[in-house]
Design an enzyme around this catalytic site. Structure first.
Site, PDB file in Angstrom:
ATOM      1  N   ASP A 108       0.866  -1.179   0.000  1.00 48.76           N
ATOM      2  CA  ASP A 108       0.000   0.000   0.000  1.00 48.76           C
ATOM      3  C   ASP A 108       0.894   1.218   0.000  1.00 48.76           C
ATOM      4  OD1 ASP A 108      -2.201   1.885   0.746  1.00 48.76           O
ATOM      5  OD2 ASP A 108      -3.282   0.013   1.078  1.00 48.76           O
TER       6      ASP A 108
ATOM      7  N   VAL B 104      -8.783  -2.999   1.197  1.00 56.34           N
ATOM      8  CA  VAL B 104      -8.008  -4.196   1.550  1.00 56.34           C
ATOM      9  C   VAL B 104      -6.884  -4.450   0.548  1.00 56.34           C
ATOM     10  CG1 VAL B 104      -9.982  -5.195   2.763  1.00 56.34           C
ATOM     11  CG2 VAL B 104      -9.618  -5.790   0.353  1.00 56.34           C
ATOM     12  N   LYS B 105      -6.992  -3.879  -0.645  1.00 47.30           N
ATOM     13  CA  LYS B 105      -5.958  -4.039  -1.684  1.00 47.30           C
ATOM     14  C   LYS B 105      -5.473  -5.480  -1.793  1.00 47.30           C
ATOM     15  CE  LYS B 105      -4.437   0.795  -1.803  1.00 47.30           C
ATOM     16  NZ  LYS B 105      -5.141   1.356  -0.627  1.00 47.30           N
ATOM     17  N   ARG B 106      -6.408  -6.425  -1.804  1.00 45.80           N
ATOM     18  CA  ARG B 106      -6.040  -7.820  -1.977  1.00 45.80           C
ATOM     19  C   ARG B 106      -5.852  -8.118  -3.461  1.00 45.80           C
ATOM     20  NH1 ARG B 106      -5.371  -6.842   3.101  1.00 45.80           N
ATOM     21  NH2 ARG B 106      -6.425  -8.137   4.628  1.00 45.80           N
TER      22      ARG B 106
END
Lengths: 309, 309
Positions: A108, B104-106
């Site tokens: 991130d 969540v940037k999964r």
């Protein structure tokens, strides 16, 4: 930790990591039944089942291999209870002296990556105390956000003597969509690999950097190139076995010292009892099936490495 | 859910999302004290503090804005207890009729992305039951692995009528390292944007697709181009305020219908009480400070949009 990984691989003669990716469909009926009887068909029941399953696998293979790689998604899908099973698994593997590679693929912007790095590899400050949280030894990290997203992980790695594996060329069929696109005549994965080498220069262990790379077993030609682009980066190699990667293809992922790569198998090890030639062990003895699968995998990879010498 | 988002934005006149990224340093002393008295300086104490803090913010702003965006890293860093605070926050926001964008940037290979999609947006099968897990309405997703990593999310979105925002051009200073590199004369972020538009075609709401994009406020020229590349994709815009993005710059992220983008502020809203001009509210009234910051942000963005008409 990268030094410990190298030592353990040499001592055991096993550049192999078992992927603890427990889908419920892999868990033998007798375990499922027990967990559901105790906790119902709930998230807690599912989490207990995967934890019991993991324990059986770990007990059966912990003396053979240096490391395990739990895939956090398989726990996260069962919510808070699943995350508890993840944490229990990490702790139990440490008790058994296994190195734990948290396959979390986080990444991130700066302060947020710092929070992930803290939670997975570092210590978080709470009031006047500092506490370890998930406490894996390595974590996988996504590079799409560039240096800002990576540096907080590198900082924590330096402090804690831990490590990361950055996604460079992933094992899946569509990984080329972006990763293979040419930029100034070279594919994106090479540019990422070059950055991995740079990021890694600042935190070297004895022979290898704390900053490693993920390069799928399914793209051996690219693995060969990337080995040269990142000579000091350990390569975590997913995609062996169930995804199609073959031992002979993996030789170029290793350096002349016989180190430099560690090959993962998940399904092929943990669900071995479900498939030939290990079905004969039966579901009750799933651990022994996994043990035999690990022994065969080690022999397969070492055979390929020795044939090359 | 994308239709609900459009309706709520129109009804409230507020294309604004509050980022619930509770660093412990943002939590007022009186809350910290209470939580630490009850649970000690433990992960549970920290998790309780951020949950109480969130509750105060949500109570103060829930009638003004359509959506919140909790950044899961800020919870995950407190381990299992932090994840419990995350889940409580999601549920509480739903009680207050807020749309929840799980930041969540999964993103992973197929079966693993499917597990993330199930856990965050879908329902997981446990025995003969199916259960919602984290149950956000939208999730952010990383595109580095290509279609394999995205499709499982799209499938769940179709089933559940939920949505995703795919990282296209992130707001951080180093986002250009890979994202801006040219491939056949066009930067990577444009190629990703084009894919976002394609992935989104298969799951359209009334005017916008279930598949949106993340484009940072800090790169307005690129936002302008990307708006055209993905005309039917909603754009989630981080980087306003604390990171430097200005309202006037954000006009090109919107379509002619006044929709098409939703602007996030995290620190600027939740830690408003710590900075001028909101410090006058005092730490005890942090919620009111956040409310005023939201009102000012809405006015700022609407002012810029109207000046453009």
């Amino acid at each position: 930790m990268i030094n410990k990984l190298c030592e353990k691989i040499k001592k055991l003669g096993a550049p192999v990591v078992a992927g603890l990716d427990p889908m419920l469909s892999y868990v033998p009926e007798h375990i499922l039944k027990r967990s559901f009887e105790e906790y119902g068909e709930t998230l807690k029941g599912a989490a207990d089942a995967i934890w019991q399953f993991n324990k059986g696998i770990v007990d059966s293979v912990c003396d053979l291999i240096p490391a395990v790689k739990p895939q956090i998604a398989m726990y996260e899908q069962f919510g808070v209870e699943g995350m508890e099973a993840y944490k229990k698994t990490v702790d139990y593997c440490h008790e058994k002296d296994l190195i734990v590679i948290g396959d979390v693929k986080r990444g991130d912007i700066g302060s947020t990556s710092a929070a992930y790095a803290t939670g997975h590899l570092g210590r978080v400050q709470v009031g006047n105390t500092v506490q370890k949280v998930f406490d894996e030894d390595f974590a996988t990290v996504n590079p799409y956000l560039g240096t800002d997203g990576i540096k907080p992980f590198v900082d924590v790695c330096k402090e804690e003597k831990k490590g990361i594996f950055i996604l460079v060329k992933t094992s899946n069929p569509s990984s080329g969509e972006f990763q293979d696109r040419l930029m100034d005549g070279r594919p994106l994965y090479e540019w990422v690999g070059e950055k991995v080498a740079q990021w890694g220069e600042a935190c070297m262990g004895d022979s290898y950097s704390y900053v490693g790379a993920v390069v799928g077993a399914t793209y051996p030609e690219m693995g060969k190139v990337l080995r040269k682009v990142m000579p000091k980066s350990f390569i975590l190699v997913p995609g062996y076995g169930a995804q199609g990667g073959k031992a002979a293809d993996l030789v170029p992922y290793f350096n002349e010292d016989g180190l430099g790569a560690i090959v993962n198998s998940s399904r092929g090890i943990i669900a071995a009892y479900k498939k030939e030639p290990y079905a004969k062990f039966g579901a009750e003895n799933f651990g022994e099936a996994s043990r035999q699968a690990v022994l065969d995998m080690i022999a397969d990879i070492n055979g390929a490495l020795q044939a090359h010498i």
